[in-house]
Motif scaffolding. Structure first.
Motif, PDB file in Angstrom:
ATOM      1  N   GLN A  79       0.852  -1.187   0.000  1.00 32.11           N
ATOM      2  CA  GLN A  79       0.000   0.000   0.000  1.00 32.11           C
ATOM      3  C   GLN A  79       0.893   1.244   0.000  1.00 32.11           C
ATOM      4  OE1 GLN A  79      -3.749   0.023   0.470  1.00 32.11           O
ATOM      5  NE2 GLN A  79      -3.326  -1.982  -0.395  1.00 32.11           N
ATOM      6  N   HIS A  80       0.661   2.129  -0.963  1.00 30.98           N
ATOM      7  CA  HIS A  80       1.451   3.348  -1.056  1.00 30.98           C
ATOM      8  C   HIS A  80       0.532   4.544  -1.228  1.00 30.98           C
ATOM      9  CE1 HIS A  80       5.257   1.139  -1.273  1.00 30.98           C
ATOM     10  NE2 HIS A  80       4.582   0.280  -2.013  1.00 30.98           N
ATOM     11  N   VAL A  81       0.899   5.638  -0.576  1.00 28.87           N
ATOM     12  CA  VAL A  81       0.071   6.842  -0.553  1.00 28.87           C
ATOM     13  C   VAL A  81       0.642   7.873  -1.516  1.00 28.87           C
ATOM     14  CG1 VAL A  81      -0.836   8.716   0.869  1.00 28.87           C
ATOM     15  CG2 VAL A  81      -0.569   6.415   1.846  1.00 28.87           C
ATOM     16  N   LEU A  82      -0.200   8.353  -2.412  1.00 30.09           N
ATOM     17  CA  LEU A  82       0.162   9.463  -3.285  1.00 30.09           C
ATOM     18  C   LEU A  82      -0.409  10.737  -2.679  1.00 30.09           C
ATOM     19  CD1 LEU A  82       1.337  10.640  -5.899  1.00 30.09           C
ATOM     20  CD2 LEU A  82      -0.853  10.110  -7.019  1.00 30.09           C
ATOM     21  N   ARG A  83       0.475  11.607  -2.219  1.00 32.74           N
ATOM     22  CA  ARG A  83       0.060  12.888  -1.635  1.00 32.74           C
ATOM     23  C   ARG A  83       0.395  13.996  -2.624  1.00 32.74           C
ATOM     24  NH1 ARG A  83       2.225  12.387   3.018  1.00 32.74           N
ATOM     25  NH2 ARG A  83       0.285  11.713   4.019  1.00 32.74           N
ATOM     26  N   VAL A  84      -0.590  14.801  -2.974  1.00 32.21           N
ATOM     27  CA  VAL A  84      -0.451  15.825  -4.007  1.00 32.21           C
ATOM     28  C   VAL A  84      -0.688  17.203  -3.400  1.00 32.21           C
ATOM     29  CG1 VAL A  84      -1.233  16.613  -6.285  1.00 32.21           C
ATOM     30  CG2 VAL A  84      -1.311  14.166  -5.707  1.00 32.21           C
TER      31      VAL A  84
ATOM     32  N   THR B  87      -4.640   6.155  -1.340  1.00 30.78           N
ATOM     33  CA  THR B  87      -3.796   4.977  -1.166  1.00 30.78           C
ATOM     34  C   THR B  87      -4.018   4.003  -2.315  1.00 30.78           C
ATOM     35  OG1 THR B  87      -3.904   5.214   1.237  1.00 30.78           O
ATOM     36  CG2 THR B  87      -3.222   3.065   0.383  1.00 30.78           C
ATOM     37  N   PHE B  88      -2.921   3.413  -2.807  1.00 32.53           N
ATOM     38  CA  PHE B  88      -2.987   2.502  -3.950  1.00 32.53           C
ATOM     39  C   PHE B  88      -2.212   1.220  -3.641  1.00 32.53           C
ATOM     40  CE2 PHE B  88      -3.449   6.782  -5.547  1.00 32.53           C
ATOM     41  CZ  PHE B  88      -4.532   6.674  -6.409  1.00 32.53           C
ATOM     42  N   ASP B  89      -2.754   0.096  -4.112  1.00 30.86           N
ATOM     43  CA  ASP B  89      -2.102  -1.196  -3.891  1.00 30.86           C
ATOM     44  C   ASP B  89      -1.187  -1.508  -5.078  1.00 30.86           C
ATOM     45  OD1 ASP B  89      -4.289  -1.419  -5.596  1.00 30.86           O
ATOM     46  OD2 ASP B  89      -4.734  -3.480  -5.007  1.00 30.86           O
TER      47      ASP B  89
END
Length: 348
Positions: A272-277, A297-299
């Motif tokens: 699980q990884h978080v893309l913060r924009v 959050t993306f797997d």
């Protein structure tokens, strides 16, 4: 670039022409794409395309005067006409509106930050009172004025060497994209890489867009393995901020992204990884700024991996891209609610 290598087929006998501008930066970044295609077993050659932007740089004509997209539309016309099979752009220079004529992939992105090249090696906050700093981008001008209102900001055009050369003539420093210096092997010229909290980069800065015609399946197969999904998602999210604000690439609008690992993921769960924009709009006189943040959050496997997540092979590829775009769209809507349209209009 991706390490994924397609299986050789009969299509590998075709030599793909990769359209590029003549500048050292353009040919260098296009050569990286060519090398990745060759490594995957495809034949490819560079094809030089002259653009009006080349002449305007020589004449030091401001970008706002020659129009948005001057560096990309000629390449796109050459691609559409079949003069070349692939076109390589700096993603930040492309119009934000979707173009059904083309399909695109985004190779692994390089560091999107700004850099300062200065005569005596000073950082931005260390420059002497009243120093002359070269930059023509409203996004940079507005943010520099917020942190150093005493500086004298001067117009700046030309290729990388021309811009940096001004520090040996009439300027104390110039602000450039770190990606350009990195790609041409001159990063050692930078006095500092500027923290995005001081100067937020342009949306999709540091990312390339590799385009092919929508109906050219062979060319798509030849480049689709280059796509680095986390880089593509981040660039699309940032550009969605700009698109939602209906602002051009010369507007005082900025965005950048960070990928982080979600810490509460169970050992047995997918990664699980978080893309913060982050998205921002800045008044030209430096008096006001609006900043909004969004994340999801993306797997997916680690964004720091070289794995390319090939666009032609990942069944959820479009789903991931659309979800990233939604983050940027939401940020843009929040900025509009805060009054961004008024700030952008004042900069025109």
């Amino acid at each position: 670039m991706s390490n994924t290598t397609p299986n050789p087929t009969a299509e590998h006998s075709r030599t793909f022409l990769i359209g590029t501008r003549r500048s050292a930066l353009a040919t260098t970044q296009t050569s990286h794409v060519r090398a990745a295609m060759l490594a995957a077993g495809y034949q490819a050659e560079l094809h030089l395309v002259h653009t009006p932007g080349d002449a305007s740089q020589a004449a030091q004509t401001p970008v706002a005067q020659i129009g948005v997209g001057v560096f990309t539309e000629t390449l796109r016309k050459a691609l559409e006409a079949g003069e070349c099979d692939v076109a390589v752009h700096s993603f930040k220079d492309l119009p934000t509106a979707p173009d059904p004529r083309f399909r695109t992939v985004v190779p692994r992105r390089v560091d999107p930050r700004e850099v300062l090249v200065s005569r005596n090696g000073e950082a931005l906050l260390e420059l002497p009172q009243g120093a002359k700093v070269g930059t023509s981008a409203p996004r940079r001008v507005s943010q520099i004025r917020a942190v150093r209102p005493d500086l004298e900001l001067m117009p700046l055009r030309g290729n990388i060497d021309t811009r940096m050369g001004r520090t040996e003539k009439d300027l104390d420093a110039v602000v450039l994209a770190r990606a350009g210096l990195e790609r041409v092997g001159q990063l050692d010229r930078a006095a500092e890489s500027i923290d995005p909290s001081t100067i937020m980069p342009a949306p999709a800065q540091g990312a390339l867009s590799v385009e092919v015609r929508a109906d050219d399946d062979a060319a798509w197969q030849a480049v689709s393995h280059l796509d680095h999904l986390p880089s593509h998602m981040a660039a699309v999210a940032e550009r969605a901020v700009l698109s939602t604000l209906e602002a051009g690439c010369t507007a005082p609008v900025a965005a950048y992204s960070l990928w982080t690992e979600r810490e509460d993921t169970a050992d047995s769960a997918p990664e699980q990884h978080v893309l913060r924009v982050f998205g921002g709009v800045f008044a030209m006189d430096g008096s006001r700024k609006l900043v909004q943040v969004g994340e999801a959050t993306f797997d997916i496997p680690s964004p720091t991996s070289d794995k390319g997540f090939p666009a032609a092979e990942e069944p959820r590829w479009q789903e991931y891209i659309d979800a990233a775009r939604a983050i940027g769209t939401d940020i843009g809507k929040k900025l509009l609610k805060d009054g961004a349209a008024e700030i952008v209009a004042e900069a025109d």
